[in-house]
Every structure is written in C-alpha cells, then in structure tokens.
Motif scaffolding. Structure first.
Motif, PDB file in Angstrom:
ATOM      1  N   MET A   1      34.811  49.979  33.537  1.00 25.88           N
ATOM      2  CA  MET A   1      36.057  49.004  33.685  1.00 25.88           C
ATOM      3  C   MET A   1      35.386  47.619  33.731  1.00 25.88           C
ATOM      4  SD  MET A   1      39.190  48.945  35.509  1.00 25.88           S
ATOM      5  CE  MET A   1      39.702  49.827  34.151  1.00 25.88           C
ATOM      6  N   ALA A   2      33.857  47.509  33.577  1.00 26.08           N
ATOM      7  CA  ALA A   2      33.583  46.138  33.555  1.00 26.08           C
ATOM      8  C   ALA A   2      33.976  45.393  32.139  1.00 26.08           C
ATOM      9  CB  ALA A   2      32.005  46.263  33.491  1.00 26.08           C
ATOM     10  N   ASN A   3      34.061  44.170  32.283  1.00 27.03           N
ATOM     11  CA  ASN A   3      34.448  43.268  31.359  1.00 27.03           C
ATOM     12  C   ASN A   3      35.896  43.510  31.156  1.00 27.03           C
ATOM     13  OD1 ASN A   3      31.872  42.328  31.054  1.00 27.03           O
ATOM     14  ND2 ASN A   3      31.177  43.869  29.809  1.00 27.03           N
ATOM     15  N   THR A   4      36.862  44.015  31.913  1.00 25.31           N
ATOM     16  CA  THR A   4      38.180  43.976  31.839  1.00 25.31           C
ATOM     17  C   THR A   4      38.637  42.628  31.680  1.00 25.31           C
ATOM     18  OG1 THR A   4      38.147  46.085  32.900  1.00 25.31           O
ATOM     19  CG2 THR A   4      40.492  45.017  32.776  1.00 25.31           C
ATOM     20  N   VAL A   5      39.561  42.557  30.711  1.00 25.15           N
ATOM     21  CA  VAL A   5      40.381  41.080  30.490  1.00 25.15           C
ATOM     22  C   VAL A   5      41.586  41.409  31.268  1.00 25.15           C
ATOM     23  CG1 VAL A   5      41.100  39.715  29.031  1.00 25.15           C
ATOM     24  CG2 VAL A   5      39.313  40.992  28.034  1.00 25.15           C
ATOM     25  N   PHE A   6      41.843  40.494  32.328  1.00 24.25           N
ATOM     26  CA  PHE A   6      42.970  40.428  33.171  1.00 24.25           C
ATOM     27  C   PHE A   6      43.745  38.992  32.737  1.00 24.25           C
ATOM     28  CE2 PHE A   6      40.033  42.588  35.809  1.00 24.25           C
ATOM     29  CZ  PHE A   6      40.489  43.820  36.096  1.00 24.25           C
ATOM     30  N   PRO A   7      45.353  39.100  32.918  1.00 19.84           N
ATOM     31  CA  PRO A   7      46.025  38.030  32.585  1.00 19.84           C
ATOM     32  C   PRO A   7      45.346  36.824  33.399  1.00 19.84           C
ATOM     33  CG  PRO A   7      47.227  40.012  32.931  1.00 19.84           C
ATOM     34  CD  PRO A   7      45.890  40.204  33.362  1.00 19.84           C
ATOM     35  N   PRO A   8      45.622  35.582  32.986  1.00 20.00           N
ATOM     36  CA  PRO A   8      44.990  34.468  33.485  1.00 20.00           C
ATOM     37  C   PRO A   8      45.784  34.149  34.944  1.00 20.00           C
ATOM     38  CG  PRO A   8      45.268  33.635  31.238  1.00 20.00           C
ATOM     39  CD  PRO A   8      45.729  35.336  31.482  1.00 20.00           C
ATOM     40  N   ASP A   9      46.968  34.456  34.938  1.00 25.23           N
ATOM     41  CA  ASP A   9      47.761  34.215  36.225  1.00 25.23           C
ATOM     42  C   ASP A   9      47.338  35.030  37.134  1.00 25.23           C
ATOM     43  OD1 ASP A   9      49.168  36.188  34.783  1.00 25.23           O
ATOM     44  OD2 ASP A   9      50.759  35.808  35.918  1.00 25.23           O
ATOM     45  N   PRO A  55      45.637  50.126  31.466  1.00 24.61           N
ATOM     46  CA  PRO A  55      44.408  49.683  31.971  1.00 24.61           C
ATOM     47  C   PRO A  55      44.520  49.236  33.636  1.00 24.61           C
ATOM     48  CG  PRO A  55      44.598  48.282  29.916  1.00 24.61           C
ATOM     49  CD  PRO A  55      45.720  48.906  30.240  1.00 24.61           C
ATOM     50  N   GLY A  56      45.515  48.731  33.836  1.00 27.13           N
ATOM     51  CA  GLY A  56      45.888  48.392  35.058  1.00 27.13           C
ATOM     52  C   GLY A  56      46.334  49.417  36.107  1.00 27.13           C
ATOM     53  N   ARG A  57      46.479  50.712  35.777  1.00 27.00           N
ATOM     54  CA  ARG A  57      47.051  51.811  36.419  1.00 27.00           C
ATOM     55  C   ARG A  57      45.685  52.544  37.149  1.00 27.00           C
ATOM     56  NH1 ARG A  57      52.025  53.569  35.264  1.00 27.00           N
ATOM     57  NH2 ARG A  57      52.854  52.758  33.282  1.00 27.00           N
ATOM     58  N   SER A  58      44.513  52.333  36.549  1.00 30.96           N
ATOM     59  CA  SER A  58      43.370  52.566  37.362  1.00 30.96           C
ATOM     60  C   SER A  58      42.953  51.838  39.106  1.00 30.96           C
ATOM     61  CB  SER A  58      41.830  52.489  36.516  1.00 30.96           C
ATOM     62  OG  SER A  58      40.898  52.572  36.945  1.00 30.96           O
ATOM     63  N   PRO A  59      42.820  52.690  39.770  1.00 28.32           N
ATOM     64  CA  PRO A  59      42.406  51.903  41.119  1.00 28.32           C
ATOM     65  C   PRO A  59      41.075  51.035  40.953  1.00 28.32           C
ATOM     66  CG  PRO A  59      42.743  54.217  41.607  1.00 28.32           C
ATOM     67  CD  PRO A  59      43.043  54.112  39.959  1.00 28.32           C
ATOM     68  N   ALA A  60      40.340  51.330  39.930  1.00 29.24           N
ATOM     69  CA  ALA A  60      39.141  50.679  39.731  1.00 29.24           C
ATOM     70  C   ALA A  60      39.480  49.252  39.207  1.00 29.24           C
ATOM     71  CB  ALA A  60      38.110  51.351  38.782  1.00 29.24           C
ATOM     72  N   ALA A  61      40.514  49.266  38.536  1.00 30.89           N
ATOM     73  CA  ALA A  61      41.033  47.816  38.023  1.00 30.89           C
ATOM     74  C   ALA A  61      41.267  46.763  38.996  1.00 30.89           C
ATOM     75  CB  ALA A  61      42.343  47.906  37.064  1.00 30.89           C
ATOM     76  N   ARG A  62      41.715  47.196  40.247  1.00 24.38           N
ATOM     77  CA  ARG A  62      41.911  46.207  41.276  1.00 24.38           C
ATOM     78  C   ARG A  62      40.655  45.634  41.959  1.00 24.38           C
ATOM     79  NH1 ARG A  62      47.357  45.871  43.267  1.00 24.38           N
ATOM     80  NH2 ARG A  62      48.705  47.463  42.046  1.00 24.38           N
ATOM     81  N   VAL A  63      39.623  46.615  41.881  1.00 22.87           N
ATOM     82  CA  VAL A  63      38.453  46.262  42.391  1.00 22.87           C
ATOM     83  C   VAL A  63      37.469  45.200  41.427  1.00 22.87           C
ATOM     84  CG1 VAL A  63      35.986  47.100  42.845  1.00 22.87           C
ATOM     85  CG2 VAL A  63      37.872  48.281  43.592  1.00 22.87           C
ATOM     86  N   GLU A  64      37.668  45.566  40.099  1.00 21.57           N
ATOM     87  CA  GLU A  64      37.144  44.872  39.207  1.00 21.57           C
ATOM     88  C   GLU A  64      37.819  43.206  39.154  1.00 21.57           C
ATOM     89  OE1 GLU A  64      34.891  43.679  35.730  1.00 21.57           O
ATOM     90  OE2 GLU A  64      34.721  45.301  37.161  1.00 21.57           O
ATOM     91  N   LEU A  65      39.103  43.223  39.209  1.00 22.16           N
ATOM     92  CA  LEU A  65      39.885  41.956  39.601  1.00 22.16           C
ATOM     93  C   LEU A  65      39.120  41.253  40.428  1.00 22.16           C
ATOM     94  CD1 LEU A  65      41.937  39.687  38.596  1.00 22.16           C
ATOM     95  CD2 LEU A  65      43.485  41.162  40.430  1.00 22.16           C
ATOM     96  N   ARG A  66      38.954  41.789  41.949  1.00 19.27           N
ATOM     97  CA  ARG A  66      38.053  40.935  42.790  1.00 19.27           C
ATOM     98  C   ARG A  66      37.012  40.614  42.658  1.00 19.27           C
ATOM     99  NH1 ARG A  66      41.469  44.813  45.728  1.00 19.27           N
ATOM    100  NH2 ARG A  66      39.842  46.006  45.792  1.00 19.27           N
TER     101      ARG A  66
END
Length: 81
Positions: A1-9, A55-66
């Motif tokens: 999940m590293a280097n995930t590109v999240f929306p800027p907002d 990509p956002g459905r993974s629980p790991a995505a929220r951790v990566e965002l933080r």
C-alpha cells in the motif's frame, strides 16, 4: 500500500485533523471549538468518496493516509538518523 496517491483534499483534511488534535492538547482553553473542528474533520475524512473506490476499500489505505499526512507535516521524521 506504500506510495498510494490520495486525492489532495483528503490528504489536506487529514493534515488539518492532526494539526487540530495537536492544538487541542496544547490549548485546552479552546477545547469546545477544537473538538467541534475535530468532529467535522472526522466526518469529512470518514465519508470521503475515495473510500468507495477499489484502492480505498482496504483498511490499510486509512493507515497509509495517516502516515503520509504525518510524514508531510514532519519531513525530518522520514530522514534516516
């Protein structure tokens, strides 16, 4: 999940959440205002449309965002010792 590109907002909302949380710890005199801001930001983060995408459905995505938001706020924490 590293280097995930999240929306800027979404990244900006997470950064604001971290800053507000830190202010709440440092400025207890403004607790009510800061708690309301945290609640508003939490709702904005939780209900963001990104979480309905593949990509956002993974629980790991929220951790990566933080982690990305914290790393952007504290760039020195990313550098080796």
């Amino acid at each position: 999940m590293a280097n995930t590109v999240f929306p800027p907002d979404l990244v900006q909302a997470q950064r604001e959440w971290h800053r507000t949380y830190a202010r709440l710890a440092a400025e207890p005199a403004h607790a009510a205002l800061l708690r309301r801001r945290l609640l508003w930001l939490s709702c904005r983060l939780f209900w963001h449309p990104y979480w309905r995408t593949g990509p956002g459905r993974s629980p790991a995505a929220r951790v990566e965002l933080r982690q990305q938001a914290l790393a952007a706020q504290n760039p020195r924490s990313e550098r080796p010792g």
